[in-house]
Design an enzyme around this catalytic site. Structure first.
Site, PDB file in Angstrom:
ATOM      1  N   THR A 163      94.083  98.645  48.771  1.00 39.70           N
ATOM      2  CA  THR A 163      92.848  98.899  49.529  1.00 39.70           C
ATOM      3  C   THR A 163      92.628 100.399  49.563  1.00 39.70           C
ATOM      4  OG1 THR A 163      92.826  96.948  50.946  1.00 39.70           O
ATOM      5  CG2 THR A 163      92.023  98.880  51.946  1.00 39.70           C
ATOM      6  N   GLY A 216      96.310  91.282  54.904  1.00 34.93           N
ATOM      7  CA  GLY A 216      95.260  91.254  55.908  1.00 34.93           C
ATOM      8  C   GLY A 216      95.413  90.170  56.950  1.00 34.93           C
TER       9      GLY A 216
HETATM   10  N1  ASP Z   1      94.173  94.369  53.721  1.00 37.01           N
HETATM   11  C1  ASP Z   1      93.618  93.967  52.465  1.00 37.01           C
HETATM   12  C2  ASP Z   1      93.335  92.490  52.500  1.00 37.01           C
HETATM   13  O1  ASP Z   1      94.111  91.758  53.059  1.00 37.01           O
HETATM   14  C3  ASP Z   1      94.497  94.285  51.306  1.00 37.01           C
HETATM   15  C4  ASP Z   1      95.169  95.626  51.357  1.00 37.01           C
HETATM   16  O2  ASP Z   1      94.976  96.397  52.251  1.00 37.01           O
HETATM   17  O3  ASP Z   1      95.924  95.942  50.460  1.00 37.01           O
HETATM   18  O4  ASP Z   1      92.364  92.080  51.924  1.00 37.01           O
END
Ligand code: ASP
Length: 294
Positions: A163, A216
């Site tokens: 992300t 997440g």
């Molecule tokens: N938090 C993001 C999700 O779950 C992924 C990430 O932060 O790497 O979509």
């Protein structure tokens, strides 16, 4: 008023086996650019959007151009932002066909009475806003995270992820935060994580700004980003508040990290994964970049 400060991340899915020199150079460039812009009076809200657009467009992170497809081969992207002084927020979830999810989130905040648009409604809105479409997904997306977890395509470890995000404090003392993602690898079609959800993947108020990265589902179950704020507003220093939230996620079996910036310009960047790509501008003007150090 404190001097401007900023912290950004390029995801907590970093693996020790991978070389992140390109990301390190790029994150420093983004921070240097934003340091100059904030010194010229750019607002925190514009700063977090501009920084996240640079991260999305680079194709180096699992967000924007670097995103990976879901199990159906579609690219569904999530993004959100929040403005501290007004608590206005905007977000898109499972957006397909547009280059910059964070610009779409900003347009939701600026041009609708809503906080979050999802799926085909988000895409229709992006078209109405004349946002840049993706004509050929196979040519556009770089799948930056493919080597991140050292797995063959189609065999991603559960909830491996990446992300981007940014928190900023401007010369008026205003805080803002933004987060953008391609989500977790091998996700089901329609899966939405924490990133487009204020209180989980993003938060900003007058005390603290937060951007999350990690599995997440765990950040949703702990109201991670808002919980940092509740702790700060109850008197915890921002580094203690942020660490306590990551520890709670770890205790539930989740991994990831977050960045947080308080109204004095102090930042925190805890993670319980192997690494978290991140870079920052401190109020004293110092710039730092790190992936694995704590
Ligand atoms: N938090 C993001 C999700 O779950 C992924 C990430 O932060 O790497 O979509």
């Amino acid at each position: 008023m404190p001097a401007p400060a900023l912290i950004l991340h390029g995801g907590a899915g970093a693996r020790r086996s991978r070389d992140y020199s390109a990301e390190i150079v790029h994150m420093r460039q983004v921070v240097e650019t934003m340091a100059a812009r904030l010194t010229d009076g750019l607002s925190a809200l514009d700063a977090v959007v501009e920084a996240v657009v640079m991260l999305e467009e680079s194709g180096l992170y699992v967000a924007g151009r670097g995103s990976s497809p879901n199990l159906a081969g579609e690219y569904e992207l999530d993004a959100s932002l929040m403005d501290g002084p007004s608590r206005r927020a905007g977000a898109v979830a499972a957006l397909q066909g547009y280059r910059s999810p964070i610009r779409a989130a900003r347009a939701v905040m600026d041009h609708t009475p809503h906080v979050l648009l999802a799926g085909s409604g988000a895409a229709r809105f992006a078209a109405e806003q004349n946002l840049d479409p993706i004509d050929d997904p196979d040519a556009w997306f770089t799948r930056a995270g493919q080597g991140e977890d050292n797995h063959p395509p189609g065999h991603a470890p559960q909830l491996a992820h990446g992300t981007v995000g940014c928190c900023a404090l401007d010369d008026q003392g205003r805080l803002a935060a933004a987060t953008s993602t391609g989500g977790v690898f091998g996700k089901l079609p329609g899966r939405v994580g924490d990133t487009p959800i204020p209180a989980a993947g993003v938060w900003a108020d007058t005390d603290v700004a937060v951007s999350s990265t990690g599995q997440g589902e765990y950040f949703l179950r702990t109201a991670a980003a808002a919980q940092v704020s509740w702790r700060v507003r109850s008197g915890s220093p921002v580094d203690h508040a942020a660490r306590a939230v990551i520890d709670e996620i770890g205790a539930l079996g989740g991994d990831g990290g977050l960045i947080a910036l308080d109204r004095h310009g102090r930042h925190a960047d805890p993670f319980n994964s192997q690494g978290m790509k991140r870079a920052w501008l401190s109020s004293d003007g110092a710039i730092g970049v790190d992936v694995f150090g704590r």
